[in-house]
Design a protein around this motif. Structure first.
Motif, PDB file in Angstrom:
ATOM      1  N   PHE A   1      52.804  54.968  43.570  1.00 20.99           N
ATOM      2  CA  PHE A   1      51.630  54.957  42.704  1.00 20.99           C
ATOM      3  C   PHE A   1      51.973  54.458  41.300  1.00 20.99           C
ATOM      4  CE2 PHE A   1      48.824  57.052  39.620  1.00 20.99           C
ATOM      5  CZ  PHE A   1      47.626  56.486  40.007  1.00 20.99           C
ATOM      6  N   GLY A   2      53.143  54.802  40.791  1.00 20.65           N
ATOM      7  CA  GLY A   2      53.542  54.373  39.448  1.00 20.65           C
ATOM      8  C   GLY A   2      53.637  52.869  39.329  1.00 20.65           C
ATOM      9  N   LYS A   3      54.174  52.234  40.372  1.00 18.01           N
ATOM     10  CA  LYS A   3      54.303  50.771  40.359  1.00 18.01           C
ATOM     11  C   LYS A   3      52.930  50.108  40.445  1.00 18.01           C
ATOM     12  CE  LYS A   3      57.093  47.149  42.374  1.00 18.01           C
ATOM     13  NZ  LYS A   3      58.127  46.819  43.336  1.00 18.01           N
ATOM     14  N   LEU A   4      52.056  50.654  41.287  1.00 14.59           N
ATOM     15  CA  LEU A   4      50.697  50.124  41.409  1.00 14.59           C
ATOM     16  C   LEU A   4      49.947  50.265  40.097  1.00 14.59           C
ATOM     17  CD1 LEU A   4      48.384  49.000  43.135  1.00 14.59           C
ATOM     18  CD2 LEU A   4      47.822  51.358  43.728  1.00 14.59           C
ATOM     19  N   ALA A   5      50.077  51.413  39.453  1.00 18.76           N
ATOM     20  CA  ALA A   5      49.397  51.633  38.175  1.00 18.76           C
ATOM     21  C   ALA A   5      49.913  50.664  37.113  1.00 18.76           C
ATOM     22  CB  ALA A   5      49.597  53.072  37.721  1.00 18.76           C
ATOM     23  N   LEU A   6      51.201  50.396  37.106  1.00 15.03           N
ATOM     24  CA  LEU A   6      51.767  49.446  36.144  1.00 15.03           C
ATOM     25  C   LEU A   6      51.251  48.032  36.386  1.00 15.03           C
ATOM     26  CD1 LEU A   6      53.739  48.966  33.821  1.00 15.03           C
ATOM     27  CD2 LEU A   6      55.504  48.559  35.538  1.00 15.03           C
ATOM     28  N   ILE A   7      51.180  47.625  37.645  1.00 10.37           N
ATOM     29  CA  ILE A   7      50.659  46.296  37.974  1.00 10.37           C
ATOM     30  C   ILE A   7      49.204  46.175  37.538  1.00 10.37           C
ATOM     31  CG2 ILE A   7      50.027  44.775  39.890  1.00 10.37           C
ATOM     32  CD1 ILE A   7      52.582  45.759  41.308  1.00 10.37           C
ATOM     33  N   LEU A   8      48.394  47.185  37.825  1.00 10.11           N
ATOM     34  CA  LEU A   8      46.987  47.154  37.428  1.00 10.11           C
ATOM     35  C   LEU A   8      46.839  47.114  35.908  1.00 10.11           C
ATOM     36  CD1 LEU A   8      45.378  49.632  39.962  1.00 10.11           C
ATOM     37  CD2 LEU A   8      45.112  47.161  39.870  1.00 10.11           C
ATOM     38  N   LEU A   9      47.670  47.862  35.210  1.00  6.94           N
ATOM     39  CA  LEU A   9      47.616  47.873  33.756  1.00  6.94           C
ATOM     40  C   LEU A   9      47.960  46.505  33.175  1.00  6.94           C
ATOM     41  CD1 LEU A   9      47.284  49.636  31.215  1.00  6.94           C
ATOM     42  CD2 LEU A   9      49.745  49.987  31.308  1.00  6.94           C
ATOM     43  N   VAL A  10      48.968  45.854  33.736  1.00  4.55           N
ATOM     44  CA  VAL A  10      49.367  44.525  33.256  1.00  4.55           C
ATOM     45  C   VAL A  10      48.269  43.504  33.530  1.00  4.55           C
ATOM     46  CG1 VAL A  10      50.991  42.638  33.661  1.00  4.55           C
ATOM     47  CG2 VAL A  10      51.834  44.961  33.372  1.00  4.55           C
ATOM     48  N   VAL A  11      47.661  43.569  34.701  1.00  7.63           N
ATOM     49  CA  VAL A  11      46.588  42.622  35.049  1.00  7.63           C
ATOM     50  C   VAL A  11      45.382  42.814  34.144  1.00  7.63           C
ATOM     51  CG1 VAL A  11      44.922  42.029  36.850  1.00  7.63           C
ATOM     52  CG2 VAL A  11      47.335  42.278  37.416  1.00  7.63           C
ATOM     53  N   ILE A  12      45.000  44.059  33.892  1.00 10.93           N
ATOM     54  CA  ILE A  12      43.843  44.320  33.030  1.00 10.93           C
ATOM     55  C   ILE A  12      44.135  43.892  31.596  1.00 10.93           C
ATOM     56  CG2 ILE A  12      42.447  46.179  32.036  1.00 10.93           C
ATOM     57  CD1 ILE A  12      42.655  47.567  34.787  1.00 10.93           C
ATOM     58  N   ALA A  13      45.346  44.151  31.114  1.00 10.21           N
ATOM     59  CA  ALA A  13      45.711  43.733  29.758  1.00 10.21           C
ATOM     60  C   ALA A  13      45.734  42.216  29.635  1.00 10.21           C
ATOM     61  CB  ALA A  13      47.070  44.318  29.391  1.00 10.21           C
ATOM     62  N   ALA A  14      46.239  41.536  30.656  1.00 12.07           N
ATOM     63  CA  ALA A  14      46.269  40.067  30.628  1.00 12.07           C
ATOM     64  C   ALA A  14      44.850  39.498  30.638  1.00 12.07           C
ATOM     65  CB  ALA A  14      47.069  39.535  31.808  1.00 12.07           C
ATOM     66  N   ALA A  15      43.967  40.104  31.399  1.00 10.75           N
ATOM     67  CA  ALA A  15      42.578  39.639  31.427  1.00 10.75           C
ATOM     68  C   ALA A  15      41.915  39.834  30.069  1.00 10.75           C
ATOM     69  CB  ALA A  15      41.804  40.373  32.518  1.00 10.75           C
ATOM     70  N   GLY A  16      42.132  40.965  29.463  1.00  9.42           N
ATOM     71  CA  GLY A  16      41.573  41.221  28.133  1.00  9.42           C
ATOM     72  C   GLY A  16      42.116  40.259  27.098  1.00  9.42           C
ATOM     73  N   ALA A  17      43.418  39.991  27.157  1.00 11.07           N
ATOM     74  CA  ALA A  17      44.022  39.053  26.212  1.00 11.07           C
ATOM     75  C   ALA A  17      43.485  37.650  26.420  1.00 11.07           C
ATOM     76  CB  ALA A  17      45.543  39.073  26.366  1.00 11.07           C
ATOM     77  N   THR A  18      43.242  37.280  27.666  1.00  5.93           N
ATOM     78  CA  THR A  18      42.695  35.953  27.962  1.00  5.93           C
ATOM     79  C   THR A  18      41.296  35.800  27.392  1.00  5.93           C
ATOM     80  OG1 THR A  18      43.994  35.846  29.983  1.00  5.93           O
ATOM     81  CG2 THR A  18      42.114  34.367  29.831  1.00  5.93           C
ATOM     82  N   VAL A  19      40.461  36.796  27.605  1.00  6.76           N
ATOM     83  CA  VAL A  19      39.089  36.735  27.090  1.00  6.76           C
ATOM     84  C   VAL A  19      39.109  36.696  25.564  1.00  6.76           C
ATOM     85  CG1 VAL A  19      36.934  38.026  26.896  1.00  6.76           C
ATOM     86  CG2 VAL A  19      38.047  37.794  29.106  1.00  6.76           C
ATOM     87  N   TRP A  20      39.955  37.502  24.941  1.00  7.77           N
ATOM     88  CA  TRP A  20      40.046  37.504  23.478  1.00  7.77           C
ATOM     89  C   TRP A  20      40.510  36.150  22.958  1.00  7.77           C
ATOM     90  CZ3 TRP A  20      44.385  36.842  20.372  1.00  7.77           C
ATOM     91  CH2 TRP A  20      44.164  37.025  19.020  1.00  7.77           C
ATOM     92  N   LEU A  21      41.511  35.565  23.607  1.00  5.06           N
ATOM     93  CA  LEU A  21      42.032  34.272  23.180  1.00  5.06           C
ATOM     94  C   LEU A  21      40.963  33.189  23.268  1.00  5.06           C
ATOM     95  CD1 LEU A  21      44.525  32.536  22.365  1.00  5.06           C
ATOM     96  CD2 LEU A  21      44.878  32.175  24.800  1.00  5.06           C
ATOM     97  N   VAL A  22      40.258  33.145  24.384  1.00  3.54           N
ATOM     98  CA  VAL A  22      39.223  32.120  24.566  1.00  3.54           C
ATOM     99  C   VAL A  22      38.095  32.311  23.567  1.00  3.54           C
ATOM    100  CG1 VAL A  22      37.445  31.304  26.150  1.00  3.54           C
ATOM    101  CG2 VAL A  22      39.753  31.663  26.967  1.00  3.54           C
TER     102      VAL A  22
END
Length: 57
Positions: A3-24
């Motif tokens: 579960f810890g690894k899955l939560a980390l992957i989800l956190l990274v994906v959500i953060a990357a999506a947020g950063a992408t939207v902010w950048l654009v």
């Protein structure tokens, strides 16, 4: 998968999506383009990059 690894992957994906939207939005806000145009251009650039990485590896 632990579960810890899955939560980390989800956190990274959500953060990357947020950063992408902010950048654009920050890049497009200075122009008269719609934010959707910027997001679609970024998506196309990401797709081309993914294809190039697969071909070169």
């Amino acid at each position: 998968m632990p579960f810890g690894k899955l939560a980390l992957i989800l956190l990274v994906v959500i953060a990357a999506a947020g950063a992408t939207v902010w950048l654009v939005l920050s890049l497009v806000s200075n122009t008269t383009l719609s934010p959707f145009v910027g997001l679609s251009l970024l998506s196309i650039a990401g797709l081309i990059t993914a294809v190039l990485v697969r071909r070169l590896s």
